[in-house]
Design a protein around this motif. Sequence first.
Motif, PDB file in Angstrom:
ATOM      1  N   ASP A   1       9.113   1.807   5.766  1.00 19.79           N
ATOM      2  CA  ASP A   1       9.331   1.290   4.414  1.00 19.79           C
ATOM      3  C   ASP A   1       8.174   1.577   3.464  1.00 19.79           C
ATOM      4  OD1 ASP A   1      11.682   0.280   5.253  1.00 19.79           O
ATOM      5  OD2 ASP A   1      10.947  -1.780   5.555  1.00 19.79           O
ATOM      6  N   ILE A   2       7.082   2.095   4.000  1.00 28.79           N
ATOM      7  CA  ILE A   2       5.882   2.285   3.177  1.00 28.79           C
ATOM      8  C   ILE A   2       6.002   3.587   2.387  1.00 28.79           C
ATOM      9  CG2 ILE A   2       3.358   2.493   3.213  1.00 28.79           C
ATOM     10  CD1 ILE A   2       4.423  -0.222   4.281  1.00 28.79           C
ATOM     11  N   PRO A   3       5.796   3.537   1.059  1.00 28.03           N
ATOM     12  CA  PRO A   3       5.846   4.785   0.292  1.00 28.03           C
ATOM     13  C   PRO A   3       4.739   5.746   0.725  1.00 28.03           C
ATOM     14  CG  PRO A   3       5.333   2.901  -1.140  1.00 28.03           C
ATOM     15  CD  PRO A   3       5.500   2.370   0.247  1.00 28.03           C
ATOM     16  N   ARG A   4       5.002   7.029   0.582  1.00 29.92           N
ATOM     17  CA  ARG A   4       4.008   8.020   1.020  1.00 29.92           C
ATOM     18  C   ARG A   4       3.950   9.176   0.038  1.00 29.92           C
ATOM     19  NH1 ARG A   4       7.207   8.280   6.398  1.00 29.92           N
ATOM     20  NH2 ARG A   4       6.910   6.088   5.974  1.00 29.92           N
ATOM     21  N   HIS A   5       2.771   9.758  -0.048  1.00 27.92           N
ATOM     22  CA  HIS A   5       2.579  10.891  -0.940  1.00 27.92           C
ATOM     23  C   HIS A   5       1.986  12.054  -0.189  1.00 27.92           C
ATOM     24  CE1 HIS A   5       3.611   9.211  -4.786  1.00 27.92           C
ATOM     25  NE2 HIS A   5       3.099   8.076  -4.350  1.00 27.92           N
TER      26      HIS A   5
ATOM     27  N   PHE B   1       0.827  -1.200   0.000  1.00 31.62           N
ATOM     28  CA  PHE B   1       0.000   0.000   0.000  1.00 31.62           C
ATOM     29  C   PHE B   1       0.859   1.247   0.000  1.00 31.62           C
ATOM     30  CE2 PHE B   1       0.285   1.320   4.515  1.00 31.62           C
ATOM     31  CZ  PHE B   1       0.845   0.175   5.078  1.00 31.62           C
ATOM     32  N   VAL B   2       0.172   2.381  -0.197  1.00 29.16           N
ATOM     33  CA  VAL B   2       0.848   3.674  -0.181  1.00 29.16           C
ATOM     34  C   VAL B   2       0.023   4.611   0.703  1.00 29.16           C
ATOM     35  CG1 VAL B   2      -0.309   4.264  -2.358  1.00 29.16           C
ATOM     36  CG2 VAL B   2       1.658   5.571  -1.663  1.00 29.16           C
TER      37      VAL B   2
ATOM     38  N   ILE C   1       3.809   9.613  10.999  1.00 32.09           N
ATOM     39  CA  ILE C   1       3.807   8.188  10.632  1.00 32.09           C
ATOM     40  C   ILE C   1       4.755   7.425  11.560  1.00 32.09           C
ATOM     41  CG2 ILE C   1       4.253   6.536   8.773  1.00 32.09           C
ATOM     42  CD1 ILE C   1       3.670   8.806   6.783  1.00 32.09           C
ATOM     43  N   PRO C   2       4.244   6.411  12.273  1.00 35.13           N
ATOM     44  CA  PRO C   2       5.094   5.655  13.200  1.00 35.13           C
ATOM     45  C   PRO C   2       6.247   4.980  12.461  1.00 35.13           C
ATOM     46  CG  PRO C   2       2.774   5.107  13.523  1.00 35.13           C
ATOM     47  CD  PRO C   2       2.856   5.924  12.279  1.00 35.13           C
ATOM     48  N   PRO C   3       7.388   4.819  13.159  1.00 37.14           N
ATOM     49  CA  PRO C   3       8.593   4.251  12.530  1.00 37.14           C
ATOM     50  C   PRO C   3       8.372   2.868  11.932  1.00 37.14           C
ATOM     51  CG  PRO C   3       9.058   4.986  14.790  1.00 37.14           C
ATOM     52  CD  PRO C   3       7.611   5.225  14.546  1.00 37.14           C
ATOM     53  N   ARG C   4       7.398   2.096  12.462  1.00 36.26           N
ATOM     54  CA  ARG C   4       7.207   0.735  11.920  1.00 36.26           C
ATOM     55  C   ARG C   4       6.750   0.769  10.463  1.00 36.26           C
ATOM     56  NH1 ARG C   4       2.770   1.626  15.226  1.00 36.26           N
ATOM     57  NH2 ARG C   4       0.696   1.119  14.433  1.00 36.26           N
ATOM     58  N   PHE C   5       6.304   1.938  10.000  1.00 33.68           N
ATOM     59  CA  PHE C   5       5.884   2.044   8.591  1.00 33.68           C
ATOM     60  C   PHE C   5       6.927   2.765   7.725  1.00 33.68           C
ATOM     61  CE2 PHE C   5       1.712   2.200  10.940  1.00 33.68           C
ATOM     62  CZ  PHE C   5       1.374   0.880  10.669  1.00 33.68           C
TER      63      PHE C   5
ATOM     64  N   ALA D   1       2.466  10.560  -9.957  1.00 40.71           N
ATOM     65  CA  ALA D   1       3.343  10.354  -8.796  1.00 40.71           C
ATOM     66  C   ALA D   1       2.899   9.119  -8.019  1.00 40.71           C
ATOM     67  CB  ALA D   1       3.315  11.586  -7.907  1.00 40.71           C
ATOM     68  N   LEU D   2       1.607   8.965  -7.902  1.00 42.51           N
ATOM     69  CA  LEU D   2       1.055   7.830  -7.160  1.00 42.51           C
ATOM     70  C   LEU D   2       1.413   6.515  -7.857  1.00 42.51           C
ATOM     71  CD1 LEU D   2      -0.708   7.782  -4.616  1.00 42.51           C
ATOM     72  CD2 LEU D   2      -2.696   7.552  -6.098  1.00 42.51           C
ATOM     73  N   LEU D   3       1.255   6.520  -9.173  1.00 38.71           N
ATOM     74  CA  LEU D   3       1.477   5.272  -9.922  1.00 38.71           C
ATOM     75  C   LEU D   3       2.948   4.873  -9.962  1.00 38.71           C
ATOM     76  CD1 LEU D   3      -1.040   5.417 -12.880  1.00 38.71           C
ATOM     77  CD2 LEU D   3      -1.276   4.460 -10.597  1.00 38.71           C
ATOM     78  N   ARG D   4       3.837   5.848  -9.761  1.00 41.85           N
ATOM     79  CA  ARG D   4       5.258   5.493  -9.755  1.00 41.85           C
ATOM     80  C   ARG D   4       5.598   4.602  -8.561  1.00 41.85           C
ATOM     81  NH1 ARG D   4       5.879  10.191 -12.599  1.00 41.85           N
ATOM     82  NH2 ARG D   4       5.954  11.628 -10.854  1.00 41.85           N
ATOM     83  N   THR D   5       4.737   4.614  -7.533  1.00 41.69           N
ATOM     84  CA  THR D   5       5.006   3.746  -6.380  1.00 41.69           C
ATOM     85  C   THR D   5       4.171   2.464  -6.440  1.00 41.69           C
ATOM     86  OG1 THR D   5       3.389   5.019  -5.137  1.00 41.69           O
ATOM     87  CG2 THR D   5       5.704   5.550  -4.772  1.00 41.69           C
ATOM     88  N   PHE D   6       3.522   2.242  -7.564  1.00 35.25           N
ATOM     89  CA  PHE D   6       2.654   1.062  -7.716  1.00 35.25           C
ATOM     90  C   PHE D   6       3.496  -0.213  -7.749  1.00 35.25           C
ATOM     91  CE2 PHE D   6       0.385  -1.864 -10.702  1.00 35.25           C
ATOM     92  CZ  PHE D   6      -0.654  -2.190  -9.841  1.00 35.25           C
TER      93      PHE D   6
END
Lengths: 128, 240
Positions: free
Chosen positions: A106-110, A89-90, A100-104, A118-123
């Motif tokens: 690795d999760i991409p964010r916009h 997910f993004v 955003i808590p540190p456990r996330f 921009a959103l699709l580049r993280t798909f």
Amino acid sequence: MTGAADPGFADFANARILIVEDDYFIAMDLAEDLANHGATVIGPVRTVEEALAAIRQEPSPHWVVLDINLGGRLSFPVADALCERKIPFVFTTGYDERVIPPRFSDIPRHQKPTSLGALLRTFRPRPI
Amino acid sequence: MHRTRDGRLLTVETRIELTSGSRRLVLESTRDISERRKWEERQTLLLNELSHRVRNTLAVVQSMARQTLRSTPGAAEFVPRFEGRLNALATSHKLLVGTDWAGADLAGLAHGQVDAHAGGDLNRLSIRGAPVILPPDLATPFGLVLHELSTNAAKYGAFSTPEGRVELSWELEPVEGSGARRLKAVWRESGGPEVSEPAATGLGTQLIDHAIPTAAVERRYETEGFVCVIDLVLEEGDTP
């Protein structure tokens, strides 16, 4: 879209994408954009409970666009459920990234406002 | 930092001066700047908060423009429709700023969105209900729905004729077994032209049905006029 070079984009037309977003305009806009690119849109859902229910349903989504603030509540329980089920997910947010808590980490964010490109580049979907 | 005799920790600013009069002196002065430091921290916090609200609002406006454009047949129609929605957003924001973003009073919100559509004749509009504060995340979409209801009334309903009237009323009741309250608002038009269910739903009607994420909305096209019932639960702690 520049599809062929990117395996993620190649799969896009077959992807089931769940939208979790409480603002009607943003949700509908994104849903239409994704559908126009061939994706199957699940939702949009607007609350933490609806999102959790949508994740549990089969077939589960390949990818999720998750707004951090849902009607004044933070969507991190949804993020935890997604991590547990290994559904990529993004995050989309107007907040400072520090919420955003540190456990996330690795999760991409916009940052809002975001563009579809921009959103699709993280798909990066779960294999379809 | 400086600790006072009674144990408080102060943020201080120290200055050392060399004076050269008939005798040379070194002066050290220490000032308590704790209040100023607190004020600065609060400013930073407010600025961050403002920044995220602006970003969210920009995202909403971006999508609002695109959705309005997609649902508008001609370019000439786009500007008034978009401006109307933008104004609705601004009206809700203004009320929220007035309460330090704590929430918006429903009666105030309704007057802000609907009064102008009654053509200045307040005999054509009645707004009444128990005092209730809507939390910010609810106030903005609720304001938008009231705007769309007013716009539709001006185009097709009670505000499109000189005799038509709109009554907006609401009731609050406790939800058993919890601190939540149920808000049931009824928008009732009368004295306008005959109305019927539209063949296709435009963006305005979709917004009425779906803009408030947690509401159940019912539209009825009755002999007297259009009726819309908005039913939602205000969670405990949602409202101040």
